[in-house]
Design an enzyme around this catalytic site. Structure first.
Site, PDB file in Angstrom:
ATOM      1  N   HIS A   1      -3.914   4.191   6.662  1.00 52.54           N
ATOM      2  CA  HIS A   1      -2.864   3.663   5.784  1.00 52.54           C
ATOM      3  C   HIS A   1      -1.481   3.901   6.385  1.00 52.54           C
ATOM      4  O   HIS A   1      -1.218   4.963   6.967  1.00 52.54           O
ATOM      5  CB  HIS A   1      -2.928   4.346   4.411  1.00 52.54           C
TER       6      HIS A   1
ATOM      7  N   ASP B   1       0.835  -1.215   0.000  1.00 53.13           N
ATOM      8  CA  ASP B   1       0.000   0.000   0.000  1.00 53.13           C
ATOM      9  C   ASP B   1       0.869   1.264   0.000  1.00 53.13           C
ATOM     10  O   ASP B   1       1.625   1.492   0.933  1.00 53.13           O
ATOM     11  CB  ASP B   1      -0.883  -0.098   1.265  1.00 53.13           C
TER      12      ASP B   1
HETATM   13 ZN   LIG Z   1      -8.173   1.221  -0.477  1.00 54.33          ZN
HETATM   14 ZN   LIG Z   2      -9.289   0.528   2.612  1.00 55.82          ZN
END
Ligand SMILES: [Zn+2]
Ligand SMILES: [Zn+2]
Length: 575
Positions: free
Chosen positions: A393, A219
Site C-alpha cells: 500500500h 487507499d
Molecule cells: Zn485491501
Molecule cells: Zn489488496
C-alpha cells in the site's frame, strides 16, 4: 474559485460535522450521484462501495474481514440490505483486485443479487475457486476486463487502469458520468520498477486529470507511514538469498497472494536444486490459479507433498507456508507446536516470516515465534532483516503524488480506519484539494457537478458467517455472553396449576466446577424453589421461568461474583 469545505460523517455516536460553507440540500435530489460505502470505510477490511446514478448502481469490490474476538465465526461480510432493497438497479460488481478483503463476500451477495462480476483475470480466477465451494442453480457470470478497456454500465462508463500492489493484476477504476469523472485508486502503491513490469499507469491518470476529476477515492492504509513503500524487488532478492544459503530446512511464510515472492522462491529453489513443499490451503489456491494463468516462473522446482517431507534431505527442502499471522489452524502454527502430522522441524532449521504483523495478531505471532525458538529453530523476521517485507500500500509520499497528479475537486479517502481516513483527508487539504469528505460505512455522500452534501444514510453493518451460513446477531450475542459468563439451565417439573412436583434441577456449563460446588448448586435450587412456592396459583410458565432465573442469578452473583446466562425449562404434567 471553488469553496473550501470539509465533510465529516462518522457513523458511530459521534456528532455529524459538516463544514458551514456546505450546501444543505433537502432529501434525495434527483440527478445526484450517490456514493454509498457499505464496508471498508472506518475499518480495515470488507471493502464494498456502491455508486449510484439514475437507474444504475455499480458495486466496487465485495470483500470480507476476519473476526478478532467473535468465537466460531469464520468471516464477516458487509450487510447487503441496501443492495437487496435496490436490487433492480444493481447492474454489476466491478473488482479492483483479488485480495479477500475485496472479493471474499461475493458468494454471499451473488446468491441474492444475480448480477455480472467484472474484474481482472487473476481476481476472477480466485473468485471462481471461491464460488465453486457453493451450489448455484446458474453459475454467476464472471467477465474479465483489461486495463484501459472501456465498459458501459448504465449511467457509468468504467475504465480500469493498472496499479502496483502485492497481488498480480491489480487495478484502479475510472468512472465517467454526466456529473463528472471519478477515480478510484484501488489498493495501490507507486513502484516505478515493479516485478511484473507493469507500473502504475501514471500517464493514463495524467490524461484523465487534464480533463478534470470530480472525485478521487484513495487507499488510506499507510497514511501514518512517511516516505514510500519501497520496491518488491529488494524483497524477492532477499528471499532468494535465504533459499541459496540454507543448509538445513528452510520454511518461508508469506501471504499466498504475493505471487511475486512465491515466484522468487520457486526460481531460487529450482536453481539450487531444492524441492518445494507448499503448505496451506490459500497457498495451494494461489498456486493453482497462478499456474492456470501462466503466472508461475519456469522452470519449476519439483513440488512434493507433506508425506515425503520428513524423508527429504534437510538441506534440499524448502517449505513455503501460509499462516504468517499465526492462524491457529494453519500449518505453520502446527509446525511451531510440533503437532504437524507429517513434518517436524529440528534445531538448525530456519523459519523466515516474510510479512507484516496484522494488528491484533501480535500475541499469537509472539507465541508462534516462542514455540519455534524453543525447539532450536532459527526465526528471522522483519526486525532482523527489514528487506523481508515491503507494504503493498502507498505510503504518504505516494499518496501525495496521486493527489497531486489527479487534482480532484473532491477527495474521499477509503480503505482505512477512521483515523486513517481523517489523516488522509488532512493531507489532501494541505495539498489544496478544495473539498474533502470523511465518510464511514453507511454515510451517503451525494454530489452533482459542483457541490457535495450528505444524503440520507444507508443501512450498513456486519454479517457474521460460520460454516457458510449467517449467524443471527442474537445468536452471536448469546454465544459471546456464554463465552464470558457461562450458562445455567434450570428445569422445573410442575403440575397443571404451576406447583412444583419435584425440587428444581440445575445444570451449568462454564460457570463453576459442578463436582466441587454441590452446595452452591443446592442453594440455587433451594432459592428457586422458595421463590416459586411464594407464587400464587395458578401461574403460567413465563412467571415460573422469570422467578427461577432471577433467584438463580442472584445466588450466582453473590457466590461467584457474576451472573451467568440463565435459562429455565418448565415441564408441566399432572402425572
Ligand atoms: Zn485491501
Ligand atoms: Zn489488496
Amino acid at each position: 474559485m471553488p469553496r473550501k469545505a470539509e465533510i465529516f460523517a462518522p457513523t458511530r455516536d459521534a456528532p455529524l460535522l459538516t463544514h458551514a460553507t456546505l450546501h444543505c440540500k433537502s432529501l434525495r435530489m434527483t440527478g445526484a450521484l450517490r456514493i454509498v460505502p457499505l464496508g471498508g470505510l472506518g475499518e480495515v477490511g470488507m471493502n464494498c462501495m456502491a455508486l449510484e446514478l439514475d437507474d444504475t448502481i455499480v458495486v466496487i469490490d465485495c470483500g470480507v474481514t476476519f473476526p478478532d474476538r467473535e468465537p466460531g465465526v469464520d468471516l464477516i461480510h458487509p450487510d447487503f440490505a441496501y443492495l437487496l432493497e435496490n436490487r433492480a438497479r444493481v447492474k454489476a460488481v466491478v473488482l479492483t483486485h483479488g485480495h479477500e478483503d475485496h472479493i471474499g463476500a461475493l458468494p454471499y451477495l451473488l446468491r441474492d443479487v444475480d448480477v455480472p462480476v467484472y474484474g481482472p483475470d487473476y481476481a476472477l480466477g480466485l473468485v471462481r475457486e471461491r464460488l465453486s465451494e457453493f451450489d448455484w442453480d446458474r453459475p454467476p457470470e464472471l467477465i474479465a476486463i483489461q486495463p484501459r478497456q472501456v465498459l458501459t454500465l448504465g449511467a457509468f462508463s468504467v475504465e480500469p487502469f493498472r496499479v502496483t500492489h502485492s497481488i498480480p493484476d491489480s487495478t484502479g477504476l475510472v468512472f465517467r458520468t454526466r456529473v463528472g469523472t471519478l477515480v478510484h485508486s484501488g489498493d495501490f502503491k507507486i513502484d516505478p520498477n515493479p516485478i511484473d513490469g507493469q507500473p502504475c499507469d501514471l500517464p493514463f491518470l495524467d490524461e484523465v486529470a487534464r480533463q478534470g476529476v470530480r472525485v478521487l477515492f484513495s487507499d488510506s492504509t499507510n497514511v501514518d507511514v512517511e516516505g514510500s513503500s519501497g520496491s518488491e524487488r529488494s524483497v524477492v532478492a532477499t528471499l532468494a538469498d535465504y533459499v541459496r544459503e540454507a543448509n538445513a530446512r528452510l520454511v518461508v511464510s508469506l501471504f499466498g497472494s504475493n505471487i511475486f515472492r512465491l515466484n522468487a522462491l520457486l526460481r531460487a529453489a529450482a536453481e539450487a536444486g531444492k524441492v518445494v513443499l507448499p503448505l496451506g490451503r490459500s497457498l495451494q489456491t494461489h498456486l493453482r490459479v497462478a499456474e492456470r494463468q501462466g503466472l508461475l516462473s519456469r522452470p519449476m522446482p519439483p513440488l512434493i507433498s507433506a508425506e515425503n517431507a520428513q524423508t527429504t534431505p534437510r538441506d534440499r527442502l524448502l517449505v513455503i507456508a501460509s499462516g504468517s499471522q499465526a492462524e491457529p489452524q494453519a500449518a505453520l502454527a502446527r509446525l511451531a507446536t510440533g503437532t504437524h502430522n507429517q513434518l517436524r522441524l529440528e534445531s538448525g532449521d530456519t523459519v523466515v516470516l516474510s510479512s507484516r504483523v496484522i494488528p491484533g495478531r501480535e500475541r499469537a505471532i509472539h507465541a508462534l515465534i516462542d514455540n519455534l525458538e524453543r525447539t532450536g529453530v532459527r526465526v528471522v523476521q522483519r526486525f532482523d532483516d527489514p528487506k523481508l517485507h515491503v507494504s503493498g500500500h502507498a505510503c504518504r509520499d505516494e499518496q501525495r503524488m496521486l493527489i497531486e497528479l489527479i487534482r480532484p475537486q473532491t477527495f474521499v479517502p477509503v480503505h482505512g480506519t477512521y483515523h486513517h481516513l481523517k489523516r488522509h483527508a488532512a493531507l489532501a487539504r494541505d495539498l489544496g484539494v478544495p473539498e474533502t469528505c470523511v465518510i464511514e460505512n453507511g454515510a451517503v455522500l451525494e454530489l452533482d457537478a459542483d457541490t457535495a452534501w450528505l444524503g440520507p444514510s444507508a443501512q450498513a453493518g456486519r454479517v457474521h458467517i460460520q460454516a457458510g451460513l449467517e449467524l443471527p446477531p442474537v445468536v452471536l450475542r448469546d454465544r459471546m455472553l456464554m463465552a464470558e459468563v457461562g450458562m445455567v439451565l434450570i428445569t422445573l417439573a410442575v403440575d397443571s396449576r404451576g406447583a412444583l412436583r419435584a425440587p428444581p434441577r440445575v445444570l451449568t456449563r462454564g460457570v463453576v466446577w459442578e463436582d466441587a460446588e454441590r452446595d452452591l448448586l443446592g442453594d440455587v435450587c433451594g432459592e428457586a424453589e422458595l421463590a416459586i412456592t411464594k407464587l400464587p396459583l395458578p401461574c403460567d410458565d413465563e412467571m415460573l421461568r422469570d422467578v427461577a432465573c432471577r433467584a438463580a442469578r442472584r445466588v450466582f452473583r453473590e457466590e461467584v461474583g457474576f451472573r451467568p446466562l440463565t435459562h429455565c425449562v418448565v415441564l408441566r404434567s399432572d402425572e
